[in-house]
Design a protein around this motif. Sequence first.
Motif, PDB file in Angstrom:
ATOM      1  N   THR A 425      42.384 -25.926  54.709  1.00 30.67           N
ATOM      2  CA  THR A 425      41.484 -25.141  55.545  1.00 30.67           C
ATOM      3  C   THR A 425      40.141 -24.965  54.837  1.00 30.67           C
ATOM      4  OG1 THR A 425      42.202 -23.049  54.588  1.00 30.67           O
ATOM      5  CG2 THR A 425      43.439 -23.880  56.494  1.00 30.67           C
ATOM      6  N   GLY A 426      39.158 -24.490  55.596  1.00 40.23           N
ATOM      7  CA  GLY A 426      37.872 -24.200  54.984  1.00 40.23           C
ATOM      8  C   GLY A 426      37.983 -23.172  53.872  1.00 40.23           C
ATOM      9  N   VAL A 446      33.979 -11.765  58.557  1.00 42.38           N
ATOM     10  CA  VAL A 446      34.583 -11.639  59.887  1.00 42.38           C
ATOM     11  C   VAL A 446      35.940 -12.318  59.811  1.00 42.38           C
ATOM     12  CG1 VAL A 446      34.298 -12.021  62.363  1.00 42.38           C
ATOM     13  CG2 VAL A 446      32.270 -11.840  60.873  1.00 42.38           C
ATOM     14  N   CYS A 447      36.994 -11.528  59.894  1.00 41.17           N
ATOM     15  CA  CYS A 447      38.322 -12.103  59.683  1.00 41.17           C
ATOM     16  C   CYS A 447      39.367 -11.223  60.346  1.00 41.17           C
ATOM     17  CB  CYS A 447      38.627 -12.224  58.184  1.00 41.17           C
ATOM     18  SG  CYS A 447      38.702 -10.622  57.338  1.00 41.17           S
ATOM     19  N   ASN A 448      40.567 -11.757  60.442  1.00 48.50           N
ATOM     20  CA  ASN A 448      41.718 -10.943  60.818  1.00 48.50           C
ATOM     21  C   ASN A 448      42.908 -11.368  59.976  1.00 48.50           C
ATOM     22  OD1 ASN A 448      42.581 -13.317  62.001  1.00 48.50           O
ATOM     23  ND2 ASN A 448      42.533 -12.562  64.098  1.00 48.50           N
ATOM     24  N   HIS A 449      44.101 -11.062  60.430  1.00 51.83           N
ATOM     25  CA  HIS A 449      45.303 -11.308  59.648  1.00 51.83           C
ATOM     26  C   HIS A 449      45.590 -12.782  59.429  1.00 51.83           C
ATOM     27  CE1 HIS A 449      46.339 -11.562  63.864  1.00 51.83           C
ATOM     28  NE2 HIS A 449      47.347 -12.338  63.514  1.00 51.83           N
ATOM     29  N   THR A 450      44.913 -13.671  60.173  1.00 53.30           N
ATOM     30  CA  THR A 450      45.160 -15.108  60.031  1.00 53.30           C
ATOM     31  C   THR A 450      44.386 -15.727  58.880  1.00 53.30           C
ATOM     32  OG1 THR A 450      43.376 -15.752  61.555  1.00 53.30           O
ATOM     33  CG2 THR A 450      45.549 -15.283  62.518  1.00 53.30           C
ATOM     34  N   ALA A 451      43.486 -14.986  58.256  1.00 44.98           N
ATOM     35  CA  ALA A 451      42.595 -15.543  57.228  1.00 44.98           C
ATOM     36  C   ALA A 451      43.313 -15.621  55.881  1.00 44.98           C
ATOM     37  CB  ALA A 451      41.325 -14.706  57.125  1.00 44.98           C
ATOM     38  N   LEU A 452      44.360 -16.452  55.839  1.00 49.13           N
ATOM     39  CA  LEU A 452      45.188 -16.592  54.648  1.00 49.13           C
ATOM     40  C   LEU A 452      45.116 -18.013  54.117  1.00 49.13           C
ATOM     41  CD1 LEU A 452      48.444 -14.823  55.951  1.00 49.13           C
ATOM     42  CD2 LEU A 452      46.549 -13.759  54.712  1.00 49.13           C
ATOM     43  N   ASP A 453      45.317 -18.167  52.800  1.00 54.57           N
ATOM     44  CA  ASP A 453      45.529 -19.504  52.271  1.00 54.57           C
ATOM     45  C   ASP A 453      47.008 -19.840  52.373  1.00 54.57           C
ATOM     46  OD1 ASP A 453      46.794 -18.200  50.169  1.00 54.57           O
ATOM     47  OD2 ASP A 453      45.369 -18.833  48.635  1.00 54.57           O
ATOM     48  N   ARG A 454      47.390 -21.029  51.959  1.00 58.15           N
ATOM     49  CA  ARG A 454      48.779 -21.449  52.170  1.00 58.15           C
ATOM     50  C   ARG A 454      49.759 -20.662  51.313  1.00 58.15           C
ATOM     51  NH1 ARG A 454      49.077 -26.360  52.731  1.00 58.15           N
ATOM     52  NH2 ARG A 454      46.847 -26.777  52.728  1.00 58.15           N
ATOM     53  N   LYS A 556      18.518 -12.765  61.061  1.00 56.30           N
ATOM     54  CA  LYS A 556      18.232 -13.712  59.973  1.00 56.30           C
ATOM     55  C   LYS A 556      19.350 -13.723  58.928  1.00 56.30           C
ATOM     56  CE  LYS A 556      14.277 -14.267  62.008  1.00 56.30           C
ATOM     57  NZ  LYS A 556      14.112 -15.392  62.970  1.00 56.30           N
ATOM     58  N   VAL A 557      20.574 -13.804  59.395  1.00 51.15           N
ATOM     59  CA  VAL A 557      21.745 -13.843  58.514  1.00 51.15           C
ATOM     60  C   VAL A 557      22.389 -15.220  58.642  1.00 51.15           C
ATOM     61  CG1 VAL A 557      24.041 -12.884  58.082  1.00 51.15           C
ATOM     62  CG2 VAL A 557      22.141 -11.365  58.691  1.00 51.15           C
ATOM     63  N   LYS A 558      22.684 -15.861  57.516  1.00 55.20           N
ATOM     64  CA  LYS A 558      23.363 -17.159  57.550  1.00 55.20           C
ATOM     65  C   LYS A 558      24.845 -16.965  57.830  1.00 55.20           C
ATOM     66  CE  LYS A 558      24.205 -21.408  54.932  1.00 55.20           C
ATOM     67  NZ  LYS A 558      23.915 -22.221  53.735  1.00 55.20           N
ATOM     68  N   VAL A 559      25.449 -17.941  58.553  1.00 55.66           N
ATOM     69  CA  VAL A 559      26.868 -17.868  58.896  1.00 55.66           C
ATOM     70  C   VAL A 559      27.602 -19.068  58.303  1.00 55.66           C
ATOM     71  CG1 VAL A 559      28.575 -17.785  60.749  1.00 55.66           C
ATOM     72  CG2 VAL A 559      26.356 -16.662  61.050  1.00 55.66           C
ATOM     73  N   PHE A 560      28.626 -18.786  57.515  1.00 58.29           N
ATOM     74  CA  PHE A 560      29.575 -19.804  57.072  1.00 58.29           C
ATOM     75  C   PHE A 560      30.799 -19.717  57.979  1.00 58.29           C
ATOM     76  CE2 PHE A 560      27.043 -19.388  53.279  1.00 58.29           C
ATOM     77  CZ  PHE A 560      27.109 -20.636  52.658  1.00 58.29           C
ATOM     78  N   VAL A 561      31.148 -20.823  58.630  1.00 59.18           N
ATOM     79  CA  VAL A 561      32.372 -20.868  59.432  1.00 59.18           C
ATOM     80  C   VAL A 561      33.399 -21.671  58.641  1.00 59.18           C
ATOM     81  CG1 VAL A 561      33.442 -21.568  61.608  1.00 59.18           C
ATOM     82  CG2 VAL A 561      31.067 -20.770  61.581  1.00 59.18           C
ATOM     83  N   LEU A 562      34.473 -20.998  58.231  1.00 59.81           N
ATOM     84  CA  LEU A 562      35.537 -21.654  57.488  1.00 59.81           C
ATOM     85  C   LEU A 562      36.515 -22.232  58.507  1.00 59.81           C
ATOM     86  CD1 LEU A 562      36.183 -19.048  54.638  1.00 59.81           C
ATOM     87  CD2 LEU A 562      34.251 -20.592  55.018  1.00 59.81           C
ATOM     88  N   ASP A 563      36.523 -23.544  58.634  1.00 58.44           N
ATOM     89  CA  ASP A 563      37.229 -24.160  59.748  1.00 58.44           C
ATOM     90  C   ASP A 563      38.744 -24.154  59.544  1.00 58.44           C
ATOM     91  OD1 ASP A 563      36.878 -25.074  62.270  1.00 58.44           O
ATOM     92  OD2 ASP A 563      36.129 -27.059  61.725  1.00 58.44           O
ATOM     93  N   ILE A 616      23.785 -22.146  60.316  1.00 60.83           N
ATOM     94  CA  ILE A 616      25.239 -22.298  60.244  1.00 60.83           C
ATOM     95  C   ILE A 616      25.603 -23.342  59.196  1.00 60.83           C
ATOM     96  CG2 ILE A 616      27.329 -22.951  61.508  1.00 60.83           C
ATOM     97  CD1 ILE A 616      25.843 -22.230  64.095  1.00 60.83           C
ATOM     98  N   GLU A 617      26.643 -23.060  58.430  1.00 61.28           N
ATOM     99  CA  GLU A 617      27.255 -24.066  57.562  1.00 61.28           C
ATOM    100  C   GLU A 617      28.761 -24.023  57.822  1.00 61.28           C
ATOM    101  OE1 GLU A 617      27.810 -25.309  52.849  1.00 61.28           O
ATOM    102  OE2 GLU A 617      26.150 -23.995  53.464  1.00 61.28           O
ATOM    103  N   VAL A 618      29.291 -25.146  58.285  1.00 64.06           N
ATOM    104  CA  VAL A 618      30.727 -25.257  58.549  1.00 64.06           C
ATOM    105  C   VAL A 618      31.408 -25.828  57.309  1.00 64.06           C
ATOM    106  CG1 VAL A 618      32.518 -26.297  59.991  1.00 64.06           C
ATOM    107  CG2 VAL A 618      30.344 -25.589  61.020  1.00 64.06           C
ATOM    108  N   ILE A 619      32.418 -25.127  56.814  1.00 66.13           N
ATOM    109  CA  ILE A 619      33.226 -25.644  55.713  1.00 66.13           C
ATOM    110  C   ILE A 619      34.377 -26.423  56.342  1.00 66.13           C
ATOM    111  CG2 ILE A 619      34.468 -25.105  53.593  1.00 66.13           C
ATOM    112  CD1 ILE A 619      31.498 -24.268  53.627  1.00 66.13           C
ATOM    113  N   LYS A 620      34.269 -27.738  56.280  1.00 66.86           N
ATOM    114  CA  LYS A 620      35.199 -28.619  56.988  1.00 66.86           C
ATOM    115  C   LYS A 620      36.565 -28.677  56.309  1.00 66.86           C
ATOM    116  CE  LYS A 620      33.604 -32.619  58.131  1.00 66.86           C
ATOM    117  NZ  LYS A 620      32.917 -33.932  58.020  1.00 66.86           N
TER     118      LYS A 620
END
Length: 804
Positions: A425-426, A446-454, A556-563, A616-620
Motif C-alpha cells: 500500500t501507499g 485523514v484516516c479511519n480504522h482501515t489505515a493499517l499496514d500489513r 494552499k495545503v498539499k495532499v498526499f493520497v496513500l493509495d 496532489i502527490e499519490v503514493i502508488k
Amino acid sequence: MRLNSSASRCVSTLSSGFCFLLLLTVSASSSPFFTPSLPLREPQSLGLSPERLLVADSLVGEAVAKQGVPGAVLLVARDGGIALRKAYGFAGLRPQPRAMQENTPFDVASLTKPIVSTAVMRLIEEGKIELDAPVGRYLPAFEKAGGDKAKITIRHLMTHGAGLPAGGAYAGKQRTTAQIIEEIALVPQKSPPGTQFLYSDFSFIVLGAVIEAVSGKTLDVYCRETIFAPLGMSETGFRPAPELSERAAATTSGDDAPATRGQVHDPTAFALSGVAGHAGIFSTADDLARFCQMVLNGGEFGGVRILTPQTVALWTSKQSPFIGNARGLGWDLDSGYSIRGALPPGSFGHTGFTGTSFWIDPQSRTFVILLANGVHAKPAIPALTPLRRLVSGALAAAILDRPPGPGRIAATLPASLEDFVQVQTGLEVLEAENFQRLQGKNIGVVCNHTALDRRGRHIVDLMVAQKLNVVALFSPEHGVRGELDETITDSVDPKTGLKIYSLYNTRLPKEERYRPTGAMLKGIDTLVFDVQDIGARYYTYSSTLGYILEAAAQHKVKVFVLDRPNPLGGLMVEGPLLDPQLYGFIGYHNMPIAHGMTLGELALLYNAERKIGAQIEVIKMPNWNRRLLFDQTGLPWVNPSPNIRNVRQAALYPGIGYLEFMPISVGRGTDTPFEVVGAPWIDGVALANNLNARRLPGVSFGATRFTPISSKHKGVLCGGIQIMLWDRRIYRPTEIGIHIADALARLFPEHMDAKTLDLMHGLVGNKTIPEAIFKGTPPEEIMAPWANDVATWRTRRAPFLLYP
C-alpha cells in the motif's frame, strides 16, 4: 536439478544464496531415460537473478517440507535455456517412499487441454475445422439435439463458453467416445452458448471427439503423430508404456501400488480408457519444456514446425467474449484459475487438478513448469494455486532486464510462503522510506480504522513514532480508530492526545457536517489521506476525498493520497453515470456506480475534471494491477465499514446498496449484510425462482428467512433471498440490483408503488430508472444506455490511470 550428496548438504545454506550457481549446473539425472529438452545455463547468462530464482526454489521446497505436498519438479527456462531444474520430495509415499526425479512422469490432468488444443489449431490451419462453425457440423449428435446445443461452436468449446456442465459422474463406468458424446449432447445447458464462462471438462471431451471425427484417427494416435513425436516428446502420451508407468508420480491418496501407476486419475478420462480431450496425458518436465519452447518460438522447435506464427498468435490471444475470465483457445489468460501472479498481461498457461501447471510469458521469453503430486497426500491437496502464483511472482522478479514499475516484486526476499507478498500500500511505501517525504511538514491525517499496514499498525502511531509533526486528525465516516456506525463528533485521540475533527457529523447543518474548515486546517501545510475504499460511487470515502481536495486547494495545503487497492479490481466499470442534479455526499462526481479506480486515481481525475487546483502527490502501490481482486493482493482484509465484512459483501455492495432506501432489508442487522434481501411480505421461494430463471452470470439465488436485529425490519421475521456469488470475474453487480428491483415490482406490486421505487434514485444516480421499473420496462432496456455511459467513463478516466 537433482543434487548429489555433497550438493544436497549445500541446500541448508541456500538462504544466503551461496553455492546456488553450483547447484544449478549439477547434472540433471543419470537415468538412462533422461533426455535434456533444453541446455542448462547459468541464470545470469539468461538475464535471470540467481537470488530471485532461489525464492522460487525455496517456495516449492517449503511446500514439500512444511505444507504437505509429497513431491514436485520445478523447471524455469528463458531464451531456450534452462536456468533451474530441480526435484523435491517423493514421487510416491506408499508402500515405500520413492524419491522424486527430474524426469519423473506425471499425470498432467488438465494440462491435456492446451496440448489437445494444439491439435485443433493444426486442423484449423489445414482448413478441416472452422473456429466459428457449429459443433454439429462435425458431431451430428449436437445438430440432432437442436436448441442451444446446435448453436455451440468450436470457439465456445475452446473458451469454456459453451454453457455445458463442468462434467459428469462417471466413476466406475466405462464409455466409448461415441457414447459419451451422445450423453453430453443431451445434458441440460447451464447457460446459452457465449453468454458466460463455465470451466467444463465436457467441452474438451467434445473437442477430442471432433479431432477424431475430422482426422480419422484416434486422439492418442493423432497427438502422437502430429505433436509428441515431431517435438521429441518421447515420454509424453496417453496410456503410458510400462517403463514410464513404473516411474510415474503417484496420484491416488491410497496405496501406491505398481498396478495403479500410470493410470489416469480423472474418473471420466478413466471411463474413456485413459484417452480424452480434457485429461489423460502423462508427461515430464523436460518434455513439457519442449512444448512450451515450441509455443514461445511461434510454433517451431528443433527445426520442426507444428503451427504457423499467425496461428500461435490467434491461439494464445484473448478469444473469449466474457467480462473478466479472459481465455485463449485452450489457454488461461486471466481467469479465476489464473496463476499469472506478477507476470505481465499477455502471458498464458494452464493448471491441472493433480498439482501440475505451466505458464508462458512471451514478453520476457520465459516459462515456468511446476509439477506436483498434491492429490497423493492424505488428505489430498490439489489446490496449489497460491504456491503457483507465488512461484510466477518470483520468476517475474528474477527477470533482470524487465523494466521497473508496477508488477515488479518488492526488493525484500521472503523467508516463507507467508512472507511472500506482491502488493504494497501507499502507507507501506512511506513506511519503507521512514516517512522521509513528510519530514519537516505540519501534517493533518485523514484516516479511519482501515489505515493499517500489513502488521496491523495504524498510520497515526507509525507517524508519531517517527516524530513527525502531526497537528490534527480528520475522521471520515466510521471513526479514526474503530468501526462506528453512527455520527462522529469532534474528539481527542486517546492514544496520542491529538485533536480529531469530524468529517461526518450528521448533527450539524449539511454545509458544515462533511467538510474541513479553515479553522480546522490552521497550522497545517500537508494533508495525508489514507482510507480503504470499496469501489462504489455512493461509498462516502470518495466524497470525503473530493471535499478534502477542495479545502486543500482553497487553503494552499498539499495532499498526499496513500493509495490502496480497489477491492473489486480495476476492470469492473458498471452502471449509469450520476445525474449532476443528484450531486452530494453520496454522489460526489459524474461517474458510474462501479468506477474501477483507486482513490489515488480518483483524486487526479477529480482535480482535473472539477478544476479544483489542489497540489496532489499519490503514493502508488508497487505491484498492484487492475486485474487483481482484493484477495489476490496478499494484503490483510480490514472491514472498510461495519457492514462490509468480506470480499463477497464488498463485491455485491454496488448492486445491493442502492436498494436499501426502499422498504426492504439488505441484511443490515444480520450476519450477512448485502448477501440477503428481504421483507416480511416477500415470498422468498417465488423471488428466488424468478431471479434464477433470468440466468444472471456469476450468481444464483436461494430462498431464506431472517430476522434483523437492527436497521430495517428490526426484530421482524423476513422472507427473502440469499445471493450466492460464485464467480466474481463474470458477475455484474449493478445489473443484479436492477433485476431484483424489477422482480420485486412484478411479484409484489402492492408494496412496490412508484413512490417506493423512487426511493432508490438517489443512490442509483438517475431519476428515470425507478419510473421505468414501475412501468414494467424490461431490465435490458433500462440498462441499455449504460453501455454509452461506461464507454464515456472509460475514455474520461484513461489519462488518470496509474496502474496497468
